[in-house]
Scaffold this motif. Structure first.
Motif, PDB file in Angstrom:
ATOM      1  N   UNK A   1       0.841  -1.205   0.000  1.00  0.00           N
ATOM      2  CA  UNK A   1       0.000   0.000   0.000  1.00  0.00           C
ATOM      3  C   UNK A   1       0.877   1.255   0.000  1.00  0.00           C
ATOM      4  N   UNK A   2       1.930   1.214   0.808  1.00  0.00           N
ATOM      5  CA  UNK A   2       2.831   2.367   0.851  1.00  0.00           C
ATOM      6  C   UNK A   2       3.439   2.628  -0.533  1.00  0.00           C
ATOM      7  N   UNK A   3       3.848   1.569  -1.182  1.00  0.00           N
ATOM      8  CA  UNK A   3       4.407   1.700  -2.529  1.00  0.00           C
ATOM      9  C   UNK A   3       3.365   2.216  -3.506  1.00  0.00           C
TER      10      UNK A   3
ATOM     11  N   UNK B   1      -7.877   7.675  -2.561  1.00  0.00           N
ATOM     12  CA  UNK B   1      -7.909   6.352  -1.927  1.00  0.00           C
ATOM     13  C   UNK B   1      -8.274   5.270  -2.930  1.00  0.00           C
ATOM     14  N   UNK B   2      -9.202   5.603  -3.823  1.00  0.00           N
ATOM     15  CA  UNK B   2      -9.631   4.603  -4.811  1.00  0.00           C
ATOM     16  C   UNK B   2      -8.471   4.180  -5.714  1.00  0.00           C
ATOM     17  N   UNK B   3      -7.626   5.132  -6.030  1.00  0.00           N
ATOM     18  CA  UNK B   3      -6.473   4.808  -6.878  1.00  0.00           C
ATOM     19  C   UNK B   3      -5.479   3.915  -6.115  1.00  0.00           C
ATOM     20  N   UNK B   4      -5.317   4.204  -4.845  1.00  0.00           N
ATOM     21  CA  UNK B   4      -4.402   3.393  -4.023  1.00  0.00           C
ATOM     22  C   UNK B   4      -4.881   1.948  -3.992  1.00  0.00           C
TER      23      UNK B   4
ATOM     24  N   UNK C   1      -5.175  -4.844  -3.713  1.00  0.00           N
ATOM     25  CA  UNK C   1      -5.716  -5.507  -2.518  1.00  0.00           C
ATOM     26  C   UNK C   1      -7.195  -5.157  -2.348  1.00  0.00           C
ATOM     27  N   UNK C   2      -7.819  -5.802  -1.384  1.00  0.00           N
ATOM     28  CA  UNK C   2      -9.237  -5.531  -1.135  1.00  0.00           C
ATOM     29  C   UNK C   2      -9.425  -4.125  -0.550  1.00  0.00           C
ATOM     30  N   UNK C   3     -10.526  -3.536  -0.915  1.00  0.00           N
ATOM     31  CA  UNK C   3     -10.857  -2.182  -0.498  1.00  0.00           C
ATOM     32  C   UNK C   3     -10.781  -1.981   1.025  1.00  0.00           C
TER      33      UNK C   3
END
Ligand code: ADP
Ligand code: MG
Length: 383
Positions: free
Chosen positions: A18-20, A34-37, A43-45
């Motif tokens: 997630x950090x990457x 957030x949606x782009x992350x 991974x799951x929302x």
């Protein structure tokens, strides 16, 4: 900000992912939605949102709400973390010790490898101070604008790395480069004092010649340091040997303003020796004769560097940035980020002769990031 290497080893693979993802998203978004992350991480929302909370709590990312959408940005801490983790994965860095320098545009730490060998970690912080001042004025990086501090800091580190490597390989007295990742450089720790802190030397004349010879050697290899002053020359504690550091502003002798940079480096040394050691010599190198006397150098390091991956384009982008920062500094626009700036203000003039800096037009310091705060106010424009 505190760096903690033990932390590096405590991150789950999903957290790392997630950090990457936040880092990747930052290339095109100042605030990464957030949606782009979620999308990038794959991974799951629900999982991602929870992890984003964890990362923000560790100050690796920061939640930004007051924009058009909810999102996150990578913090300096997050970028540091990613860089140090890369080095730690390669086993070049294991633990982090004290901070030994706070520059305007860099932080310097003592770090160690697994065997406890001390090294120096330099984290480039371009954009820490003046970025907003220049951001609107020019379009350096097109779409990359939003990631400007990350991008520029990484460029500075890459440039410094490229130069340190070729200089070291060709026998110049510079720290041994060890590793580079993102905006960070890992190098040999030099047990030394900056020339700035030295009040007496056994033979000023000898040191003066050594330094002028270095300027000449640089030039005959096609390079000008560009910030050759008492802050960037370390004097080894044991041998008194001068070691040169700090290379993000180096230029080629074929640069259009090469002679001007060359003369400024020479003047820095002359002025310093006159003031500090009352030493003056009629002998000092001139640009044209230095180049002529050099004959056909065996190697042209400016060419070597250009071929090493840090090309002309990158060089140009960084140079334009530095030029505009120094121009913008005239109008002194402060950073609104303000994360680490307070502690810089508290730094003391280490050798207590701050008065010297007050002399109008006398200072010769100008490069990226002096580590002593008093110098910042008297930094010169490069142009
Ligand atoms: P800046 O860009 O902030 O000027 P420098 O590379 O000049 O950064 O480093 C700032 C200070 O950190 C130096 O003046 C020196 O005191 C210390 N330093 C940097 N590199 C080393 C090193 N390899 N060994 C020992 N001290 C170092
Ligand atoms: Mg320096």
């Amino acid at each position: 900000m505190k760096l903690d290497a033990t932390d590096l080893r405590y991150i789950t693979s999903d957290e790392f992912r997630v950090l990457t993802a936040v880092e990747m998203g930052s290339k095109n978004h100042e605030v990464v939605p957030s949606t782009l992350i979620v999308q990038i991480s794959g991974l799951r929302n629900g999982g991602v949102n929870k992890i984003l909370g964890v990362l923000a709590k560790r100050n690796l990312t920061a939640k930004v709400q007051n924009s058009k959408y909810d999102g996150y940005r990578l913090t300096y801490g997050g970028y540091d973390f990613l860089a140090m983790r890369a080095m730690s994965k390669r086993d070049s860095l294991y633990s982090v010790g004290n901070q030994i320098g706070v520059g305007k545009e860099s932080d310097i730490y003592i770090v160690a490898d697994l065997e406890g060998n001390e090294m120096v970690l330099k984290l480039h912080r371009l954009g820490r101070v003046s970025f907003r001042a220049i951001k609107e004025k020019r379009d350096y990086m097109g779409k990359r604008k939003s990631a400007s501090w990350m991008y520029m800091s990484r460029l500075a580190a890459q440039k410094e790395w490229a130069f340190m490597k070729v200089l070291h390989e060709h026998g110049f007295p510079v720290p041994r480069p060890i590793d580079q990742a993102r905006h960070c450089i890992l190098m040999e720790f030099i047990d030394a004092y900056p020339l700035r802190q030295i009040d007496e030397v056994p033979s000023p004349g000898k040191l003066y010649s050594q330094l002028m010879d270095l300027i000449v050697r640089f030039a005959q290899a096609g390079l000008i340091h560009g910030d050759f002053n008492e802050f960037n020359i370390l004097i080894r504690r044991e041998s008194g040997e001068p070691i040169v550091i700090d290379f993000p502003q180096m230029v080629s002798t074929s640069h259009e303003n090469a002679e001007w940079y060359f003369n400024r480096d020479v003047e820095c040394i002359r002025t310093f020796f006159r003031r500090r050691f009352r030493y003056e010599s009629a002998i000092y190198p001139r640009f044209k004769s230095t180049l002529n006397e050099g004959g056909e150098a065996e190697f042209k390091l400016d060419v070597v560097v250009a071929a090493s991956g840090f090309g002309r384009r990158e060089m140009r982008v960084l140079e334009e940035y530095m030029e505009s920062v120094h121009k913008a500094e005239g109008s002194e626009v402060e950073d609104e980020e303000g994360e680490e700036d307070e502690e810089e203000e508290d730094e003391e003039d280490e050798d207590g002769d701050g008065a010297e800096h007050g002399e109008e037009g006398s200072t010769t310091h100008h490069g990226l990031g002096a580590h002593l705060p008093d110098v910042r106010s008297s930094r010169q424009s490069r142009t």
